[in-house]
Scaffold this active site. Structure first.
Site, PDB file in Angstrom:
ATOM      1  N   ASP A 197       0.824  -1.217   0.000  1.00 34.63           N
ATOM      2  CA  ASP A 197       0.000   0.000   0.000  1.00 34.63           C
ATOM      3  C   ASP A 197       0.856   1.263   0.000  1.00 34.63           C
ATOM      4  O   ASP A 197       0.368   2.350   0.324  1.00 34.63           O
ATOM      5  CB  ASP A 197      -0.901   0.024   1.242  1.00 34.63           C
ATOM      6  CG  ASP A 197      -2.086  -0.926   1.136  1.00 34.63           C
ATOM      7  OD1 ASP A 197      -2.324  -1.457   0.041  1.00 34.63           O
ATOM      8  OD2 ASP A 197      -2.767  -1.137   2.157  1.00 34.63           O
ATOM      9  N   ASP A 243      -5.180  -8.080  14.571  1.00 32.49           N
ATOM     10  CA  ASP A 243      -4.676  -9.399  14.934  1.00 32.49           C
ATOM     11  C   ASP A 243      -5.333  -9.920  16.208  1.00 32.49           C
ATOM     12  O   ASP A 243      -5.789 -11.067  16.275  1.00 32.49           O
ATOM     13  CB  ASP A 243      -3.149  -9.352  15.094  1.00 32.49           C
ATOM     14  CG  ASP A 243      -2.660  -8.154  15.905  1.00 32.49           C
ATOM     15  OD1 ASP A 243      -3.496  -7.400  16.458  1.00 32.49           O
ATOM     16  OD2 ASP A 243      -1.432  -7.968  16.006  1.00 32.49           O
TER      17      ASP A 243
END
Length: 476
Positions: free
Chosen positions: A87, A235
């Site tokens: 990105d 996460d």
């Protein structure tokens, strides 16, 4: 009022310290992560297909290193795919594309995937990559990692267990001895992996994927709702959602994946603020589902402690502010009295837990652990010094103030940290205030309280010193 606030802060700190004491006892009694010998990986005829995902965002200094390390992992090439989820908006794009082209020429199935936006940040990048991933298993590495060549062959065999959804490897440290700052971080991470992960795993409680150096079953990710970008701890969020759906996690303590630690205070502050805010956001999101689920009480309690551990930061800040003030009141004849401070002294049980957790972590990992314990006072001071910025992160999370995912700057990168002048000023003010409090206590002969005050002073002086050094280096 001050006495009640201080007592509340000390009770919370003692509570989390006692939990660390419990974890230290589990480790001392021989608690181990669930690492029974795996089956023969080839017994069913062939290894499963694996996709390695490497999310990048402006990581020019380390992009090539992590790509090359992942490409060198030992695994049948016809069963391996690499995805570079890039990105970036800088020269990282050119570097990573060149690395991809070089490895393609060597016959590796590797692709460079770039989005036109950063929607969902890292979670969005991982989810987008999953659409074109062909692996049944998904390994993830952040840009600052250098995984060992045996990473997959060490973990893949465990995945034959039907309900096993994820295996986490232990983080190592490439640059632990670069400075006192990196040593402080190494100590903290060592305790997380060698004590917290081991104790939770040995006790059958929830553990978490640490965002990198882990291996997932793709079906676990998709059946648990996939990667979601509504917290800064995608996460931790997915880890709890998966385990709430009945998936099991495993921690492999014996396998180390080295990583680069942040080498500046600004980079560390970015990382710790993101982790703190993300954990608080995950607590808001998942505490209620955790307590509604049909799991043992021990699992719920430990999960709650895990998801709310960020509360130590506002309590540390409150204790640092009120400790010298209350003792000044006592010396002036209108404080809470000796009995009150005697009761507050019971909070040292929590400090004992904190100390023993560090000691057993060092003993597990290093042959010269007893020499390394000399570093404990510096570690303790350094770990407390970011209480102001982390308290702000907690406050932002609980008032649902949205902030962008700000990745951790790497030592070899050119990414400049946006430094909050107000936070730096507050840390300097706390250094002066804590040091003045220490001088006052010594002057009054309050020796028992002076040791506690010295820790506060050391913590903010430690942080302010690094603030000054980094501000000076930026002006040269």
């Amino acid at each position: 009022m001050f006495a009640l606030l201080y007592a509340g802060a000390m009770i919370v700190l003692a509570f989390y310290g006692v939990n660390l004491l419990w974890m230290a006892v589990v480790v001392a009694r021989g608690g181990k992560s669930d690492t029974d010998p795996p089956p023969d990986p080839n017994r069913n005829g062939s290894l499963p297909r694996v996709t390695i995902q490497i999310p990048l965002y402006n990581e020019a200094g380390v992009a090539r290193r992590v790509i090359d390390a992942c490409a060198a992992i030992q695994y049948p090439r016809d069963r391996l795919q690499l995805q570079i989820l890039d990105d970036s908006s800088d020269e990282t794009v050119t570097i990573s594309r060149q690395a991809v082209d070089d490895w393609k020429e060597k016959g590796l199935n590797i692709s460079h995937i770039q989005r036109s936006h950063r929607e969902g940040y890292k979670a969005g990048a991982l989810g987008n990559g999953l659409k074109s991933a062909d692996g049944d298993l998904i390994a993830i590495f952040d840009a600052d990692f250098v995984p060992p060549e045996n990473f997959l062959l060490s973990l893949v065999p465990f995945m034959e267990e039907e309900k096993l959804g994820m295996i986490q490897a232990r983080w190592g440290h490439i640059n632990a001895h670069s400075s006192l700052l990196t040593q402080v971080q190494a100590w903290s991470l060592d305790t997380h992996f060698a004590v917290e992960h081991v104790a939770r795993s040995a006790s059958g409680c929830f553990i978490n994927f640490n965002g990198t150096a882990g291996l997932w079953k793709r079906s676990c990710i998709t059946e648990s709702g996939g990667w979601q970008g509504d917290t800064l701890a995608e996460d931790l969020d997915l880890s709890y959602r998966a385990q709430l759906r009945g998936w099991k996690f495993k921690y492999l303590h014996e396998l180390e994946a080295p990583a680069e630690l942040p080498e500046t205070l600004g980079a560390l502050r970015v990382q710790q603020s993101r982790w703190t805010k993300g954990t608080a956001e995950t607590a808001r999101k998942l505490l209620r589902p955790l307590w509604r689920a049909s799991f043992p009480l021990k699992t719920k309690v430990q999960g709650t402690i895990h998801l709310t551990a960020h509360m130590v930061y506002p309590c540390l800040l409150l204790a640092a502010l009120l400790h010298p003030l209350l003792l000044f009141q006592q010396a002036s004849g209108f404080g809470p009295g000796e009995t009150y401070f005697g009761i507050m002294g019971l909070g040292l049980v929590g400090l004992l837990g904190f100390f023993l957790a560090q000691m057993f972590a060092q003993r597990q990992l290093y042959p010269d652990w007893w020499r390394r314990m000399r570093f404990f006072p510096i570690f303790m001071a350094g770990s407390m010094g970011l209480a102001i910025s982390n308290t702000k992160a907690v406050w932002d999370a609980w008032r649902q103030f949205r902030t962008p995912f700000e990745r951790t700057p790497k030592a070899n990168g050119r990414y400049r940290v946006r430094r909050s002048k107000s936070i730096v000023a507050l840390e300097a003010a706390m250094a002066i205030y804590s040091a003045a409090g220490l001088v006052f206590l010594l002057w009054e002969g309050l020796w028992a309280a002076s040791g506690f005050q010295m820790i506060f002073s050391m913590s903010y002086i430690f942080i302010t010193r690094y603030n000054i050094l980094e501000l000076r280096s930026q002006t040269l």
